[in-house]
Enzyme design. Structure first.
Site, PDB file in Angstrom:
ATOM      1  N   LYS A   1       0.223   7.948 -23.356  1.00 58.18           N
ATOM      2  CA  LYS A   1       0.671   8.269 -24.713  1.00 58.18           C
ATOM      3  C   LYS A   1       2.177   7.993 -24.820  1.00 58.18           C
ATOM      4  O   LYS A   1       2.579   6.852 -24.992  1.00 58.18           O
ATOM      5  CB  LYS A   1       0.359   9.732 -25.044  1.00 58.18           C
ATOM      6  CG  LYS A   1      -1.117   9.980 -25.354  1.00 58.18           C
ATOM      7  CD  LYS A   1      -1.969  10.126 -24.140  1.00 58.18           C
ATOM      8  CE  LYS A   1      -3.314  10.763 -24.406  1.00 58.18           C
ATOM      9  NZ  LYS A   1      -4.165  10.765 -23.212  1.00 58.18           N
TER      10      LYS A   1
ATOM     11  N   ARG B   1     -12.791  15.772 -33.974  1.00 60.76           N
ATOM     12  CA  ARG B   1     -12.137  16.824 -33.201  1.00 60.76           C
ATOM     13  C   ARG B   1     -12.537  18.146 -33.842  1.00 60.76           C
ATOM     14  O   ARG B   1     -11.831  18.719 -34.639  1.00 60.76           O
ATOM     15  CB  ARG B   1     -10.610  16.664 -33.219  1.00 60.76           C
ATOM     16  CG  ARG B   1     -10.102  15.492 -32.403  1.00 60.76           C
ATOM     17  CD  ARG B   1      -9.892  15.765 -30.943  1.00 60.76           C
ATOM     18  NE  ARG B   1     -11.019  15.532 -30.060  1.00 60.76           N
ATOM     19  CZ  ARG B   1     -10.909  15.095 -28.812  1.00 60.76           C
ATOM     20  NH1 ARG B   1      -9.740  14.781 -28.319  1.00 60.76           N
ATOM     21  NH2 ARG B   1     -11.961  14.973 -28.044  1.00 60.76           N
TER      22      ARG B   1
ATOM     23  N   ASP C   1       1.996  20.457 -20.257  1.00 64.56           N
ATOM     24  CA  ASP C   1       1.253  19.219 -20.465  1.00 64.56           C
ATOM     25  C   ASP C   1       2.215  18.324 -21.240  1.00 64.56           C
ATOM     26  O   ASP C   1       2.410  18.484 -22.444  1.00 64.56           O
ATOM     27  CB  ASP C   1      -0.037  19.475 -21.246  1.00 64.56           C
ATOM     28  CG  ASP C   1      -0.830  18.176 -21.451  1.00 64.56           C
ATOM     29  OD1 ASP C   1      -0.218  17.099 -21.359  1.00 64.56           O
ATOM     30  OD2 ASP C   1      -2.037  18.254 -21.711  1.00 64.56           O
TER      31      ASP C   1
ATOM     32  N   TYR D   1       0.839  -1.206   0.000  1.00 61.16           N
ATOM     33  CA  TYR D   1       0.000   0.000   0.000  1.00 61.16           C
ATOM     34  C   TYR D   1       0.871   1.253   0.000  1.00 61.16           C
ATOM     35  O   TYR D   1       0.592   2.225  -0.692  1.00 61.16           O
ATOM     36  CB  TYR D   1      -0.951   0.006   1.213  1.00 61.16           C
ATOM     37  CG  TYR D   1      -1.968   1.121   1.117  1.00 61.16           C
ATOM     38  CD1 TYR D   1      -3.190   0.910   0.489  1.00 61.16           C
ATOM     39  CD2 TYR D   1      -1.689   2.390   1.617  1.00 61.16           C
ATOM     40  CE1 TYR D   1      -4.116   1.924   0.355  1.00 61.16           C
ATOM     41  CE2 TYR D   1      -2.607   3.418   1.490  1.00 61.16           C
ATOM     42  CZ  TYR D   1      -3.823   3.184   0.865  1.00 61.16           C
ATOM     43  OH  TYR D   1      -4.723   4.193   0.728  1.00 61.16           O
TER      44      TYR D   1
ATOM     45  N   PHE E   1      -7.025  21.769 -24.506  1.00 63.85           N
ATOM     46  CA  PHE E   1      -7.360  20.356 -24.623  1.00 63.85           C
ATOM     47  C   PHE E   1      -8.611  20.115 -23.788  1.00 63.85           C
ATOM     48  O   PHE E   1      -8.801  20.748 -22.752  1.00 63.85           O
ATOM     49  CB  PHE E   1      -6.219  19.416 -24.208  1.00 63.85           C
ATOM     50  CG  PHE E   1      -6.632  17.993 -24.446  1.00 63.85           C
ATOM     51  CD1 PHE E   1      -6.768  17.516 -25.738  1.00 63.85           C
ATOM     52  CD2 PHE E   1      -6.981  17.167 -23.398  1.00 63.85           C
ATOM     53  CE1 PHE E   1      -7.253  16.235 -25.983  1.00 63.85           C
ATOM     54  CE2 PHE E   1      -7.457  15.874 -23.639  1.00 63.85           C
ATOM     55  CZ  PHE E   1      -7.587  15.410 -24.933  1.00 63.85           C
ATOM     56  N   THR E   2      -9.446  19.202 -24.246  1.00 68.84           N
ATOM     57  CA  THR E   2     -10.779  19.020 -23.647  1.00 68.84           C
ATOM     58  C   THR E   2     -10.753  18.845 -22.125  1.00 68.84           C
ATOM     59  O   THR E   2     -11.370  19.619 -21.389  1.00 68.84           O
ATOM     60  CB  THR E   2     -11.488  17.813 -24.298  1.00 68.84           C
ATOM     61  OG1 THR E   2     -10.611  16.687 -24.215  1.00 68.84           O
ATOM     62  CG2 THR E   2     -11.814  18.090 -25.753  1.00 68.84           C
TER      63      THR E   2
ATOM     64  N   PHE F   1     -18.626  15.093 -26.382  1.00 71.53           N
ATOM     65  CA  PHE F   1     -18.239  14.216 -27.495  1.00 71.53           C
ATOM     66  C   PHE F   1     -18.167  12.745 -27.091  1.00 71.53           C
ATOM     67  O   PHE F   1     -18.346  11.864 -27.908  1.00 71.53           O
ATOM     68  CB  PHE F   1     -16.910  14.664 -28.096  1.00 71.53           C
ATOM     69  CG  PHE F   1     -15.788  14.732 -27.093  1.00 71.53           C
ATOM     70  CD1 PHE F   1     -15.608  15.866 -26.320  1.00 71.53           C
ATOM     71  CD2 PHE F   1     -14.929  13.663 -26.912  1.00 71.53           C
ATOM     72  CE1 PHE F   1     -14.591  15.933 -25.376  1.00 71.53           C
ATOM     73  CE2 PHE F   1     -13.907  13.720 -25.987  1.00 71.53           C
ATOM     74  CZ  PHE F   1     -13.747  14.858 -25.207  1.00 71.53           C
TER      75      PHE F   1
HETATM   76  N1  F0G Z   1      -3.572  16.248 -22.235  1.00 70.52           N
HETATM   77  C1  F0G Z   1      -3.534  15.882 -23.517  1.00 70.52           C
HETATM   78  C2  F0G Z   1      -2.759  16.693 -24.492  1.00 70.52           C
HETATM   79  C3  F0G Z   1      -4.228  14.738 -23.947  1.00 70.52           C
HETATM   80  O1  F0G Z   1      -4.189  14.397 -25.214  1.00 70.52           O
HETATM   81  C4  F0G Z   1      -4.965  13.991 -22.990  1.00 70.52           C
HETATM   82  C5  F0G Z   1      -5.741  12.833 -23.394  1.00 70.52           C
HETATM   83  C6  F0G Z   1      -4.971  14.426 -21.660  1.00 70.52           C
HETATM   84  C7  F0G Z   1      -4.263  15.553 -21.318  1.00 70.52           C
HETATM   85  C8  F0G Z   1      -5.756  13.702 -20.593  1.00 70.52           C
HETATM   86  O2  F0G Z   1      -5.141  12.518 -20.266  1.00 70.52           O
HETATM   87  O3  F0G Z   1      -6.792  10.772 -20.957  1.00 70.52           O
HETATM   88  O4  F0G Z   1      -4.891  10.246 -19.434  1.00 70.52           O
HETATM   89  O5  F0G Z   1      -6.791  11.610 -18.642  1.00 70.52           O
HETATM   90  N2  F0G Z   1      -5.999  12.576 -24.598  1.00 70.52           N
HETATM   91  C9  F0G Z   1      -6.729  11.429 -25.092  1.00 70.52           C
HETATM   92  C10 F0G Z   1      -6.858  11.549 -26.580  1.00 70.52           C
HETATM   93  C11 F0G Z   1      -8.027  11.168 -24.415  1.00 70.52           C
HETATM   94  O6  F0G Z   1      -7.496  10.664 -27.166  1.00 70.52           O
HETATM   95  O7  F0G Z   1      -6.325  12.487 -27.181  1.00 70.52           O
HETATM   96  P1  F0G Z   1      -5.960  11.217 -19.808  1.00 70.52           P
END
Ligand code: F0G
Length: 467
Positions: free
Chosen positions: A260, A384, A217, A74, A126-127, A451
């Site tokens: 990624k 997108r 990021d 843990y 970013f979303t 989305f």
């Molecule tokens: N920042 C970037 C630039 C991203 O592309 C993503 C995720 C995140 C943050 C968030 O990270 O998914 O681990 O919580 N991108 C995915 C995509 C969802 O399909 O582009 P996460």
């Protein structure tokens, strides 16, 4: 006579995962059932899955071996210390707080560093990042260069911040009203476009002059480092690892989706230099993610991440990874398909507005094209554009970003060149018969990150692809 020398992947395949082939009729039924949203398709009905490069990479045998070394204590797992050492070595930040994925880190950072009403400038949104900033009362302001919004511009570093835009914002609202600058390496929503090292240095210097922190990021920062090596004058002689450190060393910390660059199926982290922010993050981490030495991850996940970080900065890996994206992009260009230039790092982005000029923005051409591509060949892509952008918080109107794109995102070390050929042929054929593709309207619209779960219906008929 000039001879062409091909390159190939620096790995061979040890284990295969069979794919299921579907008929056109099965796919027609599946996309209707999914509300014409590729996120809602069951993956067993997908042939080539280019929805995302997130968590979809193939791990190496060394990473799989690492899973067996999981220390599932843990507290104080061995794998945490290994991960911490790798993050310090390659990213260079002092404190590591693991999180279950990138948005876990965004949640911690936004909560700690944004006061309600503060501005958060960034090189395009970013979303999830923007959603977390807004959730705590922050206001995102786009300070990316104009070229980023133009799919035809060949600018080699379309991810760059526009220093004039940034300085204007600082002068207008005052440095105290800026929470921090959010700097994304290889800008996802711009089409996987990198920032130059020179621009990163200047942007950070400007912010630091005003006492504004910069958080990277770092999700695809290694891919950004590769582009710097390739394209920026004077950088070719450095290793990817050296450039990555130079990027990180300019900044005050990072949020990371390790799903990624770091070649794992799950995981992320927040890494910062500031002791106070780190302490606050560890406190919040316990509340939302888990103890600060595992942050919602199993020990084995952290081990796979530690090994993946080291593999991600190898030149041969990155050359093959970006090379495959380039291969697909070139095929589409040769077929006349309008795509974002230059070809991006993690995927090829089709300009759906140009691809489907007969559809207005509020018929969501990118959403329609992604659905039609699935019906044609079982290839799953992602919208997108306007659907991803959501609505204006104040007026409630749809946001229509300049870019209306379909992303063909390439998982790392997963598909072969033949899969890229099949994909390209399907896209090119659709382009030649683009008038067969119908527009879409919402039948269900969720409140957050719409989305992911939105549902649609074709306008003027049952089918998205009318023969
Ligand atoms: N920042 C970037 C630039 C991203 O592309 C993503 C995720 C995140 C943050 C968030 O990270 O998914 O681990 O919580 N991108 C995915 C995509 C969802 O399909 O582009 P996460």
């Amino acid at each position: 006579m000039a001879t062409r020398r091909s390159w190939a992947e620096p790995w061979k395949i040890k284990m295969v995962e069979p794919l299921r082939m579907t008929t056109r009729a099965e796919r027609e039924a599946a996309i209707a059932e999914a509300g014409f949203n590729t996120f809602l398709l069951p993956s067993r009905l997908v042939y080539i899955d280019l929805l995302t490069d997130s968590g979809t990479s193939a791990m190496s045998d060394r990473q799989w071996a690492g899973l067996m070394l999981g220390d599932e204590a843990y507290a104080g797992s061995d794998n945490f210390y290994h991960l911490e050492a790798m993050v310090r070595k390659y990213y260079g930040y002092k404190h590591l707080i693991p999180t279950h994925q990138g948005r876990g880190a965004e949640h911690l950072l936004s909560t700690i560093c944004i006061r309600p009403g503060q501005y958060v400038p960034g090189n395009m949104y970013f979303t999830t990042t923007k959603a977390h900033q807004e959730r705590v009362g922050g206001k995102f302001v786009d300070v990316i260069i104009d070229e980023a919004h133009d799919s035809t511009s060949d600018h080699p570093f379309k991810g760059n911040c526009d220093l004039a835009k940034l300085e204007k914002l600082i002068e207008r609202v005052g440095a105290n009203n800026i929470a921090y600058l959010s700097l994304e390496g290889t800008v996802n929503m711009a089409g996987g476009q990198p920032c130059s090292l020179a621009n990163i240095r200047e942007t950070c210097a400007l912010c630091h002059r005003y006492g504004i922190k910069v958080f990277l990021d770092a999700t695809r920062a290694v891919e950004n480092a590769y582009f710097i090596k390739l394209r920026e004058p004077g950088q070719a002689g450095k290793t990817i690892a050296q450039i990555l450190r130079e990027i990180c060393d300019c900044t005050d910390g990072c949020t990371m989706s390790a799903k990624k660059d770091s070649l794992v199926n799950i995981g992320g982290f927040l890494a910062v230099n500031d002791d106070k922010i780190a302490e606050a993050a560890r406190n919040l981490c316990v509340l939302f993610e888990g103890l600060h030495t595992y942050g919602g991850l199993a020990g084995r996940d952290m081990e796979a991440m530690a090994v993946g970080i080291e593999e991600s900065v190898q030149y041969d890996h990155m050359h093959a990874r970006i090379g495959q994206v380039e291969y697909l992009g070139r095929k589409l260009i040769e077929g006349g398909v309008p795509i974002v230039r230059p070809i991006g790092g993690h995927g090829v982005f089709i300009d759906a507005g140009k691809f489907l000029p007969h559809l207005p923005r509020d018929r969501f051409p990118a959403q329609a094209l992604a659905a039609a591509l699935y019906v044609d060949s079982g290839v799953r892509a992602m919208e997108r554009g306007a659907v991803s952008a959501g609505r204006d918080k104040e007026t409630g109107a749809h946001l229509f970003p300049k870019l209306e794109l379909v992303r063909l995102t390439i998982p790392r070390r997963v598909y072969t060149q033949a899969h890229m050929d099949v994909t390209a042929e399907s896209v090119i054929e659709l382009f030649q018969h683009h008038r067969k593709i119908a527009g879409l309207r919402f039948t269900y619209e969720p409140e957050f990150l719409r989305f992911f779960q939105a549902r649609f219906e074709p306008v003027g008929g049952q089918s998205i692809l009318n023969d």
